[in-house]
Design an enzyme around this catalytic site. Structure first.
Site, mmCIF file in Angstrom:
data_model
loop_
_atom_site.group_PDB
_atom_site.id
_atom_site.type_symbol
_atom_site.label_atom_id
_atom_site.label_comp_id
_atom_site.label_asym_id
_atom_site.label_seq_id
_atom_site.Cartn_x
_atom_site.Cartn_y
_atom_site.Cartn_z
ATOM 1 N N LYS A 59 8.257 12.864 29.210
ATOM 2 C CA LYS A 59 6.998 12.178 29.518
ATOM 3 C C LYS A 59 5.932 13.175 29.961
ATOM 4 O O LYS A 59 4.795 13.155 29.476
ATOM 5 C CB LYS A 59 7.260 11.122 30.601
ATOM 6 C CG LYS A 59 6.092 10.192 30.850
ATOM 7 C CD LYS A 59 6.435 9.198 31.943
ATOM 8 C CE LYS A 59 7.289 8.056 31.416
ATOM 9 N NZ LYS A 59 8.683 8.087 31.798
ATOM 10 N N HIS A 84 12.446 -4.297 26.387
ATOM 11 C CA HIS A 84 13.629 -3.489 26.709
ATOM 12 C C HIS A 84 14.762 -3.781 25.738
ATOM 13 O O HIS A 84 15.411 -2.867 25.205
ATOM 14 C CB HIS A 84 14.071 -3.787 28.145
ATOM 15 C CG HIS A 84 15.325 -3.076 28.550
ATOM 16 N ND1 HIS A 84 16.580 -3.625 28.357
ATOM 17 C CD2 HIS A 84 15.522 -1.867 29.103
ATOM 18 C CE1 HIS A 84 17.495 -2.780 28.795
ATOM 19 N NE2 HIS A 84 16.883 -1.704 29.250
ATOM 20 N N CYS A 126 42.065 17.041 7.486
ATOM 21 C CA CYS A 126 42.350 15.725 6.908
ATOM 22 C C CYS A 126 42.592 14.652 7.956
ATOM 23 O O CYS A 126 43.026 13.547 7.630
ATOM 24 C CB CYS A 126 43.541 15.801 5.959
ATOM 25 S SG CYS A 126 45.080 16.341 6.728
ATOM 26 N N ASP A 180 47.414 14.386 14.892
ATOM 27 C CA ASP A 180 48.592 14.851 15.625
ATOM 28 C C ASP A 180 48.314 16.122 16.408
ATOM 29 O O ASP A 180 48.884 16.338 17.479
ATOM 30 C CB ASP A 180 49.762 15.090 14.655
ATOM 31 C CG ASP A 180 50.541 13.806 14.408
ATOM 32 O OD1 ASP A 180 50.368 12.852 15.179
ATOM 33 O OD2 ASP A 180 51.320 13.762 13.440
ATOM 34 N N ARG A 191 5.884 9.598 22.818
ATOM 35 C CA ARG A 191 7.144 10.292 22.544
ATOM 36 C C ARG A 191 7.512 10.011 21.100
ATOM 37 O O ARG A 191 7.003 9.043 20.496
ATOM 38 C CB ARG A 191 8.255 9.800 23.480
ATOM 39 C CG ARG A 191 8.545 8.314 23.379
ATOM 40 C CD ARG A 191 9.455 7.840 24.486
ATOM 41 N NE ARG A 191 9.546 6.376 24.504
ATOM 42 C CZ ARG A 191 10.007 5.671 25.523
ATOM 43 N NH1 ARG A 191 10.411 6.296 26.613
ATOM 44 N NH2 ARG A 191 10.067 4.358 25.467
ATOM 45 N N SER A 228 45.767 22.586 5.939
ATOM 46 C CA SER A 228 44.940 21.413 6.208
ATOM 47 C C SER A 228 45.239 20.951 7.625
ATOM 48 O O SER A 228 46.389 20.696 7.971
ATOM 49 C CB SER A 228 45.232 20.285 5.221
ATOM 50 O OG SER A 228 44.377 19.184 5.463
ATOM 51 N N GLY A 260 13.956 2.795 30.493
ATOM 52 C CA GLY A 260 14.278 1.819 31.515
ATOM 53 C C GLY A 260 15.459 2.152 32.401
ATOM 54 O O GLY A 260 15.826 1.370 33.276
ATOM 55 N N ARG A 302 48.933 10.208 1.478
ATOM 56 C CA ARG A 302 50.116 10.083 2.336
ATOM 57 C C ARG A 302 51.208 9.319 1.590
ATOM 58 O O ARG A 302 51.120 8.097 1.425
ATOM 59 C CB ARG A 302 49.730 9.370 3.637
ATOM 60 C CG ARG A 302 48.760 10.172 4.483
ATOM 61 C CD ARG A 302 47.986 9.319 5.463
ATOM 62 N NE ARG A 302 46.913 8.586 4.782
ATOM 63 C CZ ARG A 302 45.792 8.164 5.364
ATOM 64 N NH1 ARG A 302 45.591 8.410 6.637
ATOM 65 N NH2 ARG A 302 44.893 7.497 4.675
#
Length: 907
Positions: free
Chosen positions: A30, A458, A855, A792, A342, A787, A108, A584
C-alpha cells in the site's frame, strides 16, 4: 527530514514523497504504491509510512523502537504543514487514517482505523467543515473501529446497536441515520468500550494515534492474518508497514462518495473499468456489503466530470503498472482522491485472458504473460462446470462475483464449514456478508454466497483469490445465521444441510444438485495438440491454449503422464503429454485379476496363473504402446506390497475358526491361511515388495517382461515405433539391481530369439528410498535412467505414512505452524529435494547420459515442477488431467530461470 538516529539504519518512517513502488519490502504494498502514485502526480492525500522494519522490531522486542514516536511526531509535523490543518486543532482538525500494508496483499486480514484525531474538543471544528451529521458519523466510526481494534471489543456489540438504531428509525442502512441518532450511537459505543473494553475512547489525539499504530503491528499476528499467510505461503517474518494518511471524506453529502474499481473486469478479464460506488459513504461501506452499491455508470450519470477524471487515472495506472489495477477512491465535495492501488486480484479465468490481451496490445511480451499466470490457476479452470439446459430450481440470482460451479451442503458459519468439510462433505458457506473472520470457512468451502455486498466486497475479492465460486448481493433472500436458514422471497426455507448448487459465472443459486460438465478449457486442451494454434470460441480457453503453446516453446522440461489403461493413454495425449512416465503394472493385476498373483504365491495353479498374467499384460501393453507410438512408455514392474494381492489375515483366520468350531475342515482354506501367515508382515510398505518380491518370486518378473517384449516385438513387426522402457521399483542396492537386470535381459533375449528380432530396451531404476538416492553412483552403472518415485521417497525420508498422516497429526502440525506445507502435495526441497540433488549429481557423474525423471504425484504440483526444472530433470510425469499444469509451469520455470541468470526482475 532525516535525523541522526535514522542515518545508520534502515528507515523507520518515510514520507510518501521519498518512496516508490520498488520499495515494497520496506513500505509494504500500500505504502509503496501510494508513493508511486504521488510520484506520478495523481491526486493522493498527503501522508507518511511507518516501515516494516519498525514492525519487525516490535514483533521481536514486544515494543516499538525507542526513537519511533519521535520520528512519527516529526513526520506528523510535516503532514500538518502539507495538509494545512492541525492535528488536534479545535478549529480545523486534521484527521488521519491508520492502515496496515504488508509486502503481499492480504485483503481485510489486518486492521484499519479511520478518523484518528477526532475528540470531543475537535468535533465542533469538523462539524463546521462538513455539517453536524457528517461529524457525528465520523465520530461513531472512529469509536467503533478503535473499540474493536485497539480495545478488543467484539464487533457484534456495535453491530447490534447499529441494527437497533436502524430499526428504531425505520431506515434500511446507516446512511439514513440523522445527526441526533449518530450522536446517541456514539455515546452508546463509548459506553460499550468502557463496559467491554475497560476504557473510553482517549481524548488525546496523539494517544489515539500511538495506540492505533500499535494495534496494526499486533494485527500481523492475529489469527486470521496467520491463517491467510499459511494458505498463501507468505512468510511470518515480513511484518506490515503502517500508513498514516490524511483523511479525505466521502461522507460529506450527495457530492461525495467512495468506490472500489478495477481497470478491467476481475472476474472475466473483459476490458473496461469495472467497480462499485456509494454516494455519501466512507470506504468500508463499499466493501462490507452494508449498503447497495452503484455502478461506475451511475457515477458517470451523477458526476460526469469525476467519472471522466477517474477513467483517465485508471488508464494511467494500467499503462504504468502494465497490469490490471485495483483502485480505491474517494470523492469529497466533487474532488477526486485516489487512496490506493495495487495489481488487482483476479479470477483464474481473468488472469489468463488479461495476460494474453496485454500481450496482444504490446503492453507486455508473451514471456511476461506466461509468468503472470500459474498452474494453480489453470488447475481451477480444468474442473467441471454446470451442464447447460436441464432442470434447475433457481431460488435467487445475485452478482457473479467469482466464476465456477460448486455443489454442497449449506452451512451458516465458518466454524460449521470447517467441521462439516473435515467429515469429507462438500459445503457452501452462506453469510449476510463475510468478514476476515470467515477466512477459515471460505478456505474449506466449495462456494460462498452472501445476501449483501457487491463485486468488490470482501467475499468477492477473497473468493476470487482463493479460486472459489462466489455469488454476492442476493437481495431476494434472507440469510438468517442465528436460525441457520435461508428464507426465500416466497417464504420457503433452505435449512442447514440442504444441498444447493452455486454458479459463480451467472450469479445463480439453485436448490438441489445440478449436473456438471467438463470445463471448456479442458475441452479445448483435449482438442488441441502441442504447439497448435487455439481452436475455440471461448475467450478464456483460447487464452489458456495460447499460453500453453508458448510454454511448450519455452520449456526444457518434458512432461509425461502416469497411465496404465488405454483410456488414460488417450487422455494423456489429449492433454499434451510427451509419453508415459509411469505405467504401474500392478494396476492391471488388481480387482478381479488379483487372484492370479494369489495363485502364483500360494502355488495353487501357478503355471496357469502365470500364463494368464503374461497374456493379459501383453494385451494391455499392446494397446498402450500402439496408442503412444513414437513416445516413451516407462513400465514399472510389480511394486505394491504382497498383502494387497492376498486375502486379509483376520478375515481368513475368522473363516477357518468358524469352520473348526463346527468340527469341520477345509484343507484348501487351511492351506491358504498357512501361506498368508507365512507371508504376513507387520509393516508391508517397508517389506516384501518391488524388486524384493521379484527376487523371491522371479517368475512374476519373467511373465511381465516376456509379455512386454512380445507386445514390443509385435508392433515392430507391424512397422510401428514403440518406445518401451522398463523400470525396477524399490531398489536399495546395486546387487539386487544387477540381479533383476540380468533376469530382465534374459527374458527379453528369449523373446528376441523366438521373434527373430533384436529387442533393446532401456532399463532403469525407481529412486524411492533414501539409500538408493545416496548410492546413485553405484546404481547408475547398471541403469540407463532414474525416475524419482517421490510418493515413497517422501514417506521413507520423513518417516510419515501418506495414508495416515493427514488424519492423525500432519494437519495439526500445519495448524500449529510446525509445517508450512504438506510434503505429499508439494515437494520437500530441503530434505527430499536434497536427496534428489545428490542422486542426480552422483548418477550423472557415473553415467553422463543418464535419463532423469520424476513420476510421483508431485509431478503435477506447480512448485514441485519448478524445482524439477531447476534441478535439470529431463521430465516429470503426473496424472493426465494435471499434464497442462505441468506444461505451463515448466514453461514458466524456463522463463524465470533465464531472468534470474540475467539478473532481471522476476516479479
Amino acid at each position: 527530514m532525516t535525523t541522526l538516529t535514522q542515518s545508520v539504519r534502515t528507515p523507520l518512517v518515510m514520507s510518501l514523497h521519498d518512496g516508490d513502488r520498488t520499495m515494497v519490502d520496506l513500505l509494504g504494498g500500500k505504502g509503496a504504491n501510494l508513493a508511486e502514485m504521488t510520484r506520478l502526480g495523481l491526486p493522493v492525500p498527503h501522508g507518511f509510512v511507518i516501515t516494516t522494519e519498525a514492525c519487525r522490531t516490535y514483533l521481536v522486542d514486544g515494543k516499538e523502537p525507542a526513537e519511533l514516536q519521535v520520528l512519527v511526531l516529526e513526520r506528523l509535523h510535516e503532514l500538518v504543514i502539507e495538509a494545512g490543518r492541525g492535528f488536534g486543532d479545535v478549529a480545523d482538525p486534521l484527521l488521519v487514517s491508520v492502515r496496515s500494508g504488508a509486502r503481499f496483499s492480504m485483503p481485510g486480514m489486518m486492521e484499519t482505523i479511520l478518523n484518528v484525531g477526532l475528540t470531543d474538543a475537535t468535533l465542533p471544528g469538523l462539524a463546521d467543515r462538513g455539517g453536524e451529521r457528517f461529524a457525528w458519523d465520523c465520530y461513531r466510526r472512529l469509536t467503533q473501529m478503535y473499540g474493536r481494534t485497539v480495545l478488543g471489543v467484539g464487533a457484534d456489540f456495535f453491530e447490534d446497536a447499529l441494527a437497533r438504531a436502524r430499526e428504531a428509525r425505520g431506515v434500511a442502512d446507516d446512511s439514513g441515520l440523522d445527526a441526533d441518532t449518530l450522536r446517541e450511537l456514539t455515546a452508546e459505543f463509548r459506553r460499550i468500550c468502557v463496559e467491554q473494553g475497560g476504557e473510553d475512547l482517549p481524548q488525546d489525539p496523539h494517544e489515539q494515534l500511538v495506540r492505533s499504530i500499535r494495534s496494526v503491528f499486533e494485527s500481523w499476528n492475529g489469527d486470521r492474518a496467520r491463517l491467510y499467510r499459511l494458505h498463501e505461503g507468505i512468510s511470518d517474518d515480513l511484518g506490515t508497514a503502517v500508513n498514516i494518511i490524511e483523511m479525505v471524506f466521502g461522507n460529506t453529502g450527495p457530492d461525495s462518495g467512495s468506490g472500489v474499481c478495477f481497470t478491467r473486469n476481475p472476474a472475466t478479464g473483459a476490458p473496461g473499468a469495472y467497480g462499485d460506488y456509494l454516494p455519501n459513504a466512507q470506504g468500508e461501506d463499499v466493501v462490507n456489503g452494508s449498503r447497495v452499491t452503484l455502478s461506475l455508470d451511475d457515477l458517470d450519470r451523477l458526476q460526469p466530470a469525476v467519472h471522466a477524471e477517474l477513467l483517465r487515472h485508471l488508464e494511467t495506472l494500467e499503462r504504468h503498472y502494465t497490469d490490471v489495477c485495483d483502485v480505491e477512491f474517494t470523492v469529497e465535495d466533487a474532488h477526486l482522491w485516489i487512496l490506493q492501488t495495487r495489481v488487482g486480484k483476479r479470477s483464474p479465468a481473468a488472469a489468463f485472458r488479461i495476460a494474453v490481451d496485454l500481450a496482444d496490445a504490446g503492453t507486455i511480451d508473451m514471456d511476461e504473460a506466461l509468468v503472470r499466470v500459474d498452474g494453480g490457476q489453470l488447475q481451477s479452470l480444468l474442473h467441471p462446470q454446470f451442464a447447460p439446459g436441464g432442470t434447475s430450481d433457481v431460488v435467487a440470482t445475485g452478482l457473479a462475483a467469482s466464476p465456477g460451479a460448486a455443489v454442497g451442503e449449506l452451512v451458516f458459519s465458518s466454524g460449521a464449514a470447517v467441521i462439516v468439510a473435515a467429515q469429507g462433505r462438500k459445503v457452501v458457506l452462506a453469510r449476510p456478508e463475510t468478514s476476515p473472520d470467515d477466512l477459515a470457512g471460505m478456505l474449506v468451502a466449495e462456494a460462498v454466497i452472501t445476501s449483501r455486498g457487491g463485486l468488490t466486497s470482501h467475499a468477492a475479492v477473497v473468493a476470487r483469490g482463493l479460486g472459489r465460486a462466489c455469488v454476492t448481493g442476493l437481495r431476494d433472500l434472507e440469510i438468517d445465521v442465528r436460525e441457520h436458514r435461508i428464507v426465500l422471497q416466497d417464504g420457503a426455507i433452505l435449512a442447514e444441510g440442504d444441498v444447493v448448487s452455486v454458479d459463480g459465472s451467472t450469479g445463480e443459486v439453485c436448490r438441489g444438485r445440478r449436473d456438471v460438465r467438463p470445463s471448456p478449457v479442458a475441452a479445448a486442451l483435449q482438442a488441441t495438440t502441442v504447439l497448435e494454434a487455439p481452436a475455440t470460441e471461448d475467450p478464456t480457453a483460447a487464452a489458456v491454449v495460447r499460453l500453453l503453446v508458448h510454454a511448450d516453446l519455452r520449456r526444457h522440461l518434458g512432461v509425461r503422464a502416469n497411465a496404465e489403461t488405454l483410456a488414460d493413454a488417450k487422455a494423456a495425449k489429449g492433454f499434451g503429454a510427451q509419453g508415459i512416465g509411469l505405467a504401474r503394472t500392478e494396476h492391471m493385476l488388481l480387482g478381479d485379476r488379483r487372484v492370479l498373483v494369489e495363485k502364483v504365491v500360494t502355488d495353487s495353479g501357478r503355471t496357469e496363473a502365470l500364463a494368464k498374467i503374461e497374456e493379459l499384460t501383453r494385451h494391455d501393453f499392446l494397446e498402450i504402446l500402439e496408442e503412444m507410438d513414437g513416445l516413451p512408455v516407462v513400465v514399472r514392474l510389480l511394486d505394491p506390497p504382497l498383502h494387497e494381492f492376498l486375502p486379509d489375515l483376520v478375515d481368513l483366520s475368522t473363516r477357518v475358526a468358524v469352520i473348526e468350531e463346527r468340527g469341520q475342515h477345509d484343507a484348501g482354506l487351511e492351506h491358504l491361511l498357512a501361506v498368508v501367515r507365512r507371508w504376513h508382515e507387520v509393516n508391508p510398505m517397508l517389506g516384501l515388495r518391488g524388486v524384493r518380491l521379484l527376487a523371491v518370486v522371479p517368475e512374476l518378473l519373467d511373465a511381465q517382461v516376456r509379455a512386454l517384449g512380445d507386445a514390443y516385438a509385435e508392433l515392430l513387426v507391424r512397422g510401428r515405433n514403440p518406445q518401451l522402457e522398463i523400470m525396477i521399483p524399490l531398489v536399495s542396492d546395486e546387487k539386487e539391481l544387477k540381479q533383476a537386470r540380468a533376469r530382465i535381459e534374459s527374458a527379453l533375449a528369449e523373446v528376441s530369439a523366438r521373434r527373430g528380432l533384436d529387442l533393446t530396451v532401456p532399463i532403469g531404476v525407481m529412486i524411492e528410498l533414501p539409500r538408493a538416492a545416496l548410492t546413485s553412483g553405484d546404481l547408475a552403472r547398471s541403469a540407463e535412467f532414474f525416475s524419482f518415485g517421490t510418493n515413497d521417497l517422501t514417506q521413507t525420508t520423513w518417516g510419515i505414512s501418506r495414508d495416515d498422516a493427514e488424519t492423525s497429526f500432519l494437519g495439526l502440525y500445519r495448524q500449529q505452524g510446525l509445517l508450512s506445507f504438506d510434503p505429499f502435495d508439494t515437494l520437500d526441497e530441503r530434505g527430499v529435494g536434497r536427496l534428489m540433488h545428490i542422486s542426480c549429481e552422483e548418477g550423472r557423474a557415473a553415467r553422463p547420459a543418464l535419463g532423469l525423471g520424476l513420476c510421483g504425484e508431485h509431478g503435477g504440483d506447480p512448485a514441485s515442477v519448478r524445482f524439477c526444472a531447476d534441478l535439470g530433470l529431463d521430465y516429470v510425469s503426473c496424472s493426465p488431467p494435471r499434464v497442462p499444469v505441468a506444461r505451463l509451469e515448466a514453461g514458466r520455470a524456463a522463463v524465470l530461470s533465464e531472468r534470474v541468470d540475467a539478473g532481471s526482475d522476476t516479479r
